[in-house]
Design an enzyme around this catalytic site. Structure first.
Site, PDB file in Angstrom:
ATOM      1  N   GLY A 516      59.023 -81.392  -7.513  1.00 33.41           N
ATOM      2  CA  GLY A 516      57.936 -82.340  -7.730  1.00 33.41           C
ATOM      3  C   GLY A 516      56.628 -81.597  -7.809  1.00 33.41           C
ATOM      4  O   GLY A 516      56.610 -80.362  -7.816  1.00 33.41           O
ATOM      5  N   GLY A 517      55.587 -82.297  -7.859  1.00 30.82           N
ATOM      6  CA  GLY A 517      54.278 -81.696  -8.037  1.00 30.82           C
ATOM      7  C   GLY A 517      53.886 -80.756  -6.909  1.00 30.82           C
ATOM      8  O   GLY A 517      53.089 -79.848  -7.102  1.00 30.82           O
ATOM      9  N   GLY A 519      56.184 -79.394  -4.390  1.00 33.85           N
ATOM     10  CA  GLY A 519      57.241 -78.679  -3.696  1.00 33.85           C
ATOM     11  C   GLY A 519      58.599 -79.128  -4.176  1.00 33.85           C
ATOM     12  O   GLY A 519      58.720 -80.084  -4.936  1.00 33.85           O
ATOM     13  N   LYS A 535      61.445 -84.381  -0.112  1.00 39.29           N
ATOM     14  CA  LYS A 535      60.475 -83.473  -0.722  1.00 39.29           C
ATOM     15  C   LYS A 535      59.874 -82.600   0.355  1.00 39.29           C
ATOM     16  O   LYS A 535      59.290 -83.070   1.324  1.00 39.29           O
ATOM     17  CB  LYS A 535      59.374 -84.259  -1.423  1.00 39.29           C
ATOM     18  CG  LYS A 535      58.376 -83.324  -2.087  1.00 39.29           C
ATOM     19  CD  LYS A 535      57.199 -84.053  -2.638  1.00 39.29           C
ATOM     20  CE  LYS A 535      57.585 -84.729  -3.926  1.00 39.29           C
ATOM     21  NZ  LYS A 535      56.392 -85.361  -4.535  1.00 39.29           N
ATOM     22  N   ASP A 632      49.877 -86.717 -13.162  1.00 39.73           N
ATOM     23  CA  ASP A 632      50.984 -85.973 -13.774  1.00 39.73           C
ATOM     24  C   ASP A 632      52.082 -86.924 -14.231  1.00 39.73           C
ATOM     25  O   ASP A 632      53.242 -86.748 -13.905  1.00 39.73           O
ATOM     26  CB  ASP A 632      51.529 -84.927 -12.795  1.00 39.73           C
ATOM     27  CG  ASP A 632      52.355 -83.854 -13.507  1.00 39.73           C
ATOM     28  OD1 ASP A 632      52.280 -83.783 -14.755  1.00 39.73           O
ATOM     29  OD2 ASP A 632      53.078 -83.118 -12.835  1.00 39.73           O
TER      30      ASP A 632
END
Ligand SMILES: *[C@@H]1O[C@H](CO)[C@@H](O)[C@H](O)[C@H]1NC(C)=O
Ligand SMILES: *[C@@H]1O[C@H](CO)[C@@H](O)[C@H](O)[C@H]1NC(C)=O
Ligand SMILES: *[C@@H]1O[C@H](CO)[C@@H](O)[C@H](O)[C@H]1NC(C)=O
Ligand SMILES: *[C@@H]1O[C@H](CO)[C@@H](O)[C@H](O)[C@H]1NC(C)=O
Ligand SMILES: *[C@@H]1O[C@H](CO)[C@@H](O)[C@H](O)[C@H]1NC(C)=O
Ligand SMILES: *[C@@H]1O[C@H](CO)[C@@H](O)[C@H](O)[C@H]1NC(C)=O
Ligand SMILES: *[C@@H]1O[C@H](CO)[C@@H](O)[C@H](O)[C@H]1NC(C)=O
Ligand SMILES: *[C@@H]1O[C@H](CO)[C@@H](O)[C@H](O)[C@H]1NC(C)=O
Ligand SMILES: *[C@@H]1O[C@H](CO)[C@@H](O)[C@H](O)[C@H]1NC(C)=O
Length: 825
Positions: A516-517, A519, A535, A632
């Site tokens: 993901g953005g 990690g 996450k 994002d």
């Protein structure tokens, strides 16, 4: 030499044509082709013939933009020839005379003026005064600002003079080239004793929009209240009710215009770049602005309708297919003899003043008693919110046109009457849940505590006893919270690290399902058998523990069916871990770009996915307390559940905006090329409009089944946006459709989606629609879709962004967990 002489000649001849003066003196007149010009050259007055019309009118327009007429004198009485003359009558009125010296229009001032003079001021106001009484500081005998046409300029009032009865309203033109009064009128309605502004379609007597009643401080909605260009002023006293605006910035000119199709729009133009007007605000803005959109007894919230508590849809089938017009009815009918009570509906635009009584001296308590006394009173509220609230508004009959407030400072509490048995039913439901024990923590420990910590403490013990303590370390204020309330908002279990290590096989690569953005993300199998997405935020963010907790608590409050749900978190040592719901069907990119799987996505499915993403994004952008910019958006961040419902992921640690923040700038651009808006990629400026850009790219990708980046076409070098733009320009937009859909789709729906996609990827952020408009356009709520302008990154492949790398990946390996980015605040 010759050339210079020539240009001098031109100037002279131009001056000859117009009087180039701003004042018309006694015994002077103006004919067709002659004009008055305000001293700063902004406004011009004269005769004009609009568009194809053969009729002539006297009007005022912007000198730099002659087609922008702001005032028309003889709207009701045009003349066919061009022989009109503006002059003074023998009693000193300003008059327009026709060929046979008949009076076509007159300023109708009541005073006799010996030496009348008329001046076009820099504000666009045409004023009439008596020049012989100079020195006695005469007020204007007449001014055009008192008689608006379809446009409100800065300094011009809209409202009513209660002493003279003079009213100012905007009345639209009949058509593009006919200034005679049309069917749309925007003005004050004071008939029920409280002012509100309304947009009405006169020929069918239909209200289209209302601002909501004056609550003592503001209207629920006024088209000007939320922008940096204008300051709004409202007067409400014994002699006058009016509103007007002034410019905040002398470089910008603005106007509020009611167009001939009934749209109220605020336009702005930069003086030094005169000519191009841009729309800064538009009403209706979103579906909830449409008058009575939800029918009776329902509240409109983010384009969906909800029945008021104690009510249910009158026609559930219609309701399901989003036809809300039949409204809501009581679940249990009122039975006046059995005692009744009221339920609170908080933060709403109060219902329209149809059948109401207003008493400005009653207190809320008296109001309640009074309402209870009369069986047909259905609701009450304060009429003035100042000083804790005063005055009494009582409604009889159905409650029409309520909407939920999207902003903190707007909206009032409405008390809706329900039957005794309904109250009992609700009370029972609550009683079972209420658990409240107040524990005051000593200030020694308290010094380190924030809300979150206290609540987590409770959850962890799995105790049935709720403690809600909010300790603000800065002010030393301790607030006890009712857990029943907070539990709904913040329900976030805290997990032990060992439980997570075991669930993910010690973060094994086999369990890794993506990045993901901020990690890597792992599939986790909790001891309970529940699957979760774990996450693991990269370490050493530098962010403090409290900041992190605060942020996570905020994220936990973002709950929407089109956002991936946060299930819990883990904070131990350096570890910061978030647990999300696990999605069976991975993400959209696995489907949409896959030859076989894309066959599963019929047009209806794709459309539902588009609407789902739009709803999720609408929620992020317009939630009442936070505004979250995703930053994002892309197909791999749209997860699909077992039924292929889309859920936006990775939104959590995006940027949370303060209530009044419109745009921010970051030095570290996180995002993915191909989806990034130009102002963000180049300048690091991001706002809701940069998300809109990404949404537009997504939309076109979902329709075409092709990636924006890496798109190739044998006959040109454009990317997908460029390709879509070319097809659009040639009227072949439908060819953008994924071939695998063959002909099984709704032509209009697809075309509308493509158009919205192109509108979203326009180069300038201000041209792109806001999410609420975009969703209204997609769902066809009757918006007129503008023509898209050329998209940004039209030919991206030649533009230097062609390395194909996601800048995000490099960014998060270098400097991973920056959860909040202080440099932008
Ligand atoms: C007003 O009156 C003065 C003196 O009579 C005169 O000079 C001036 O031109 C007049 N102005 C206008 C606008 O008529
Ligand atoms: C206007 O014309 C009348 C009649 O010709 C004349 O008496 C008067 O002085 C004029 N007024 C001005 C201000 O020129
Ligand atoms: C003028 O008339 C033509 C032909 O009837 C029409 O196509 C055009 O749209 C009209 N223009 C305006 C401004 O009404
Ligand atoms: C001029 O206006 C008068 C009054 O409105 C009207 O009676 C007359 O017919 C008009 N004359 C022309 C030529 O339009
Ligand atoms: C009402 O407000 C207007 C504009 O501020 C002011 O001119 C007027 O005197 C006020 N009237 C009263 C009765 O206060
Ligand atoms: C207006 O345009 C000028 C020239 O382009 C620019 O310098 C100025 O900043 C603009 N003003 C505003 C308020 O946008
Ligand atoms: C003002 O609103 C009332 C209902 O509240 C309506 O009956 C009336 O017609 C409206 N007045 C105008 C001028 O639109
Ligand atoms: C308003 O309420 C007060 C207090 O209950 C009462 O004395 C007064 O008569 C009411 N006014 C009207 C117009 O009903
Ligand atoms: C209740 O209020 C309505 C509307 O004001 C009024 O017409 C009616 O007479 C009232 N009924 C009673 C019993 O006071």
């Amino acid at each position: 030499m010759a050339k210079i002489t020539f240009s001098v000649f031109i100037i002279v001849s131009m001056t000859g044509l117009s009087l180039a003066a701003d004042t018309l003196g006694t015994n002077h007149s103006i004919g067709y082709g002659e004009t008055l010009v305000s001293s700063d050259l902004t406004f011009e007055l004269g005769f004009f013939t609009p568009g194809n019309s053969s009729m002539s009118f006297l009007g005022i327009w912007f000198k730099f933009s002659p087609e922008t007429v702001v005032w028309v004198a003889n709207r009701n009485n045009p003349f066919v020839d061009r022989d009109g003359v503006l002059t003074f009558s023998n009693v000193g009125n300003l008059v327009v005379l026709n060929q046979s010296n008949g009076i076509v229009w007159s300023s109708k001032s009541s005073r006799f003026l010996r030496n009348p003079a008329a001046q076009l001021l820099d504000s666009g106001n045409l004023v009439l005064w008596d020049n012989s009484s100079s020195g006695s500081d005469e007020a204007y005998v007449w001014q055009s600002f008192d008689y608006p046409s379809d446009t409100l300029l800065a300094g011009m009032k809209l409202g009513s003079n209660l002493k003279t009865g003079l009213e100012q309203r905007l009345t639209a033109w009949k058509s593009m080239d006919d200034p005679s009064p049309g069917d749309y009128v925007y003005g004050l309605n004071y008939s029920q004793g409280l002012p509100q502004y309304e947009l009405v379609q006169m020929d069918v007597h239909r209200k289209l929009f209302r601002t909501g009643e004056w609550d003592g401080v503001q209207f629920f909605e006024v088209s000007f209240s939320k922008n940096p260009v204008t300051v709004l002023m409202f007067v409400y006293n014994e002699t006058e009710i009016s509103f007007m605006f002034q410019a905040q910035n002398s470089q910008l000119l603005s106007r509020l215009t009611l167009s001939y199709v009934g749209a109220l729009q605020v336009f702005v133009v930069n003086r030094s770049r005169s000519g191009v007007w841009s729309v800064m605000h538009k009403l209706p803005t979103d579906p909830c602005d449409s008058y009575g959109m939800c029918g009776a007894n329902a509240v409109c919230d983010l384009s969906l309708c909800e029945c008021v508590k104690g009510f249910m849809p009158r026609s559930p089938d219609e309701w399901l297919v989003r036809d809300f017009s039949s409204g809501c009815k009581r679940t249990i009918p009122l039975d006046c003899s059995k005692g009744e009570g009221f339920l609170e509906v908080e933060k709403v635009k109060l219902p329209d003043l149809l059948e109401v009584t207003v008493n400005k001296s009653m207190s809320l308590k008296e109001c309640k008693e009074e309402c209870l006394k009369n069986c047909s009173c259905t609701a009450y509220a304060n009429s003035d919110i100042r000083g804790g609230g005063s005055g009494c508004l009582m409604w009889y009959g159905d409650l029409i046109d309520m909407r939920a407030s999207e902003e903190q400072n707007y909206g009032q509490t409405l008390y809706v009457r329900v039957s005794a048995s309904e109250l009992d039913a609700i009370r029972d439901r609550t009683r079972r849940k209420i658990i409240l024990v107040a524990v005051i923590l000593s200030s020694i420990i308290g010094g380190f505590l924030l809300v979150g910590t206290a609540l987590w403490f409770v959850k962890r013990r799995k105790s049935r006893i709720g403690i809600g303590v909010l300790f603000d370390a800065k002010t030393s204020d301790i607030t006890l919270l009712d857990l029943e309330i907070t539990k709904e908002d913040i329900d976030l279990p805290l997990y032990d690290l060992p439980a997570i290590v075991s669930a993910t096989n010690n973060f094994s690569d086999d369990n890794r399902i993506g990045a993901g953005g901020f990690g890597p993300v792992y599939k986790g199998n909790l001891q309970t058998g529940q699957l979760v997405a774990v996450k693991r935020l990269s370490r050493s963010s530098g962010q403090g523990l409290e900041e992190f907790k605060n942020e996570v608590l905020l994220i936990a409050r973002l709950q929407h069916r089109n956002l991936v749900g946060l299930l819990g978190c883990c904070i131990e040592g350096e570890e910061r871990i978030l647990l999300y719901e696990y999605m069976d069907n991975k993400s959209l990119n696995y489907f949409i770009f896959d030859q076989e799987k894309s066959l599963l996505l019929t047009w209806q499915r794709r459309f539902d996915i588009i609407v789902g993403i739009a709803r999720g994004l609408l929620y992020l952008h317009h939630d009442s307390k936070l505004q979250v910019i995703h930053r994002d958006l892309k197909t791999s961040n749209i997860l699909l559940d077992g039924d292929l419902n889309p859920k936006i992921s990775d939104f959590g640690l995006a940027r949370i905006f303060g209530a009044n923040q419109k745009e921010a700038r970051t030095k570290r651009v996180i995002g993915t090329y191909g989806y990034m808006a130009p102002e963000y990629a180049i300048d690091g400026k991001f706002s809701v409009k940069s998300d809109i850009y990404s949404f537009g790219v997504l939309l076109l990708e979902i329709i075409s089944g092709k990636r924006n980046r890496g798109f190739s076409h044998p006959s040109h070098h454009h990317n997908l946006l460029g390709h879509a733009w070319l097809l659009w320009g040639e009227g072949r937009a439908l060819e953008l459709m994924d071939e695998c859909l063959h002909n099984s789709f709704d032509r209009n729906q697809v075309e509308r989606c493509i158009q919205v996609g192109l509108l979203c990827v326009q180069k300038f952020p201000e041209d792109r629609p806001a999410m609420c408009s975009a969703i209204g356009m997609i769902l066809n709520f009757g918006y007129v879709l503008p023509e898209p302008k050329e998209p940004a990154y039209f030919t991206e492949r030649n533009s230097g962004y062609s390395d194909g790398a996601s800048s995000k990946e490099s960014s998060h390996t270098q400097n991973a967990v920056t959860l909040t980015m202080p440099e932008g605040r």
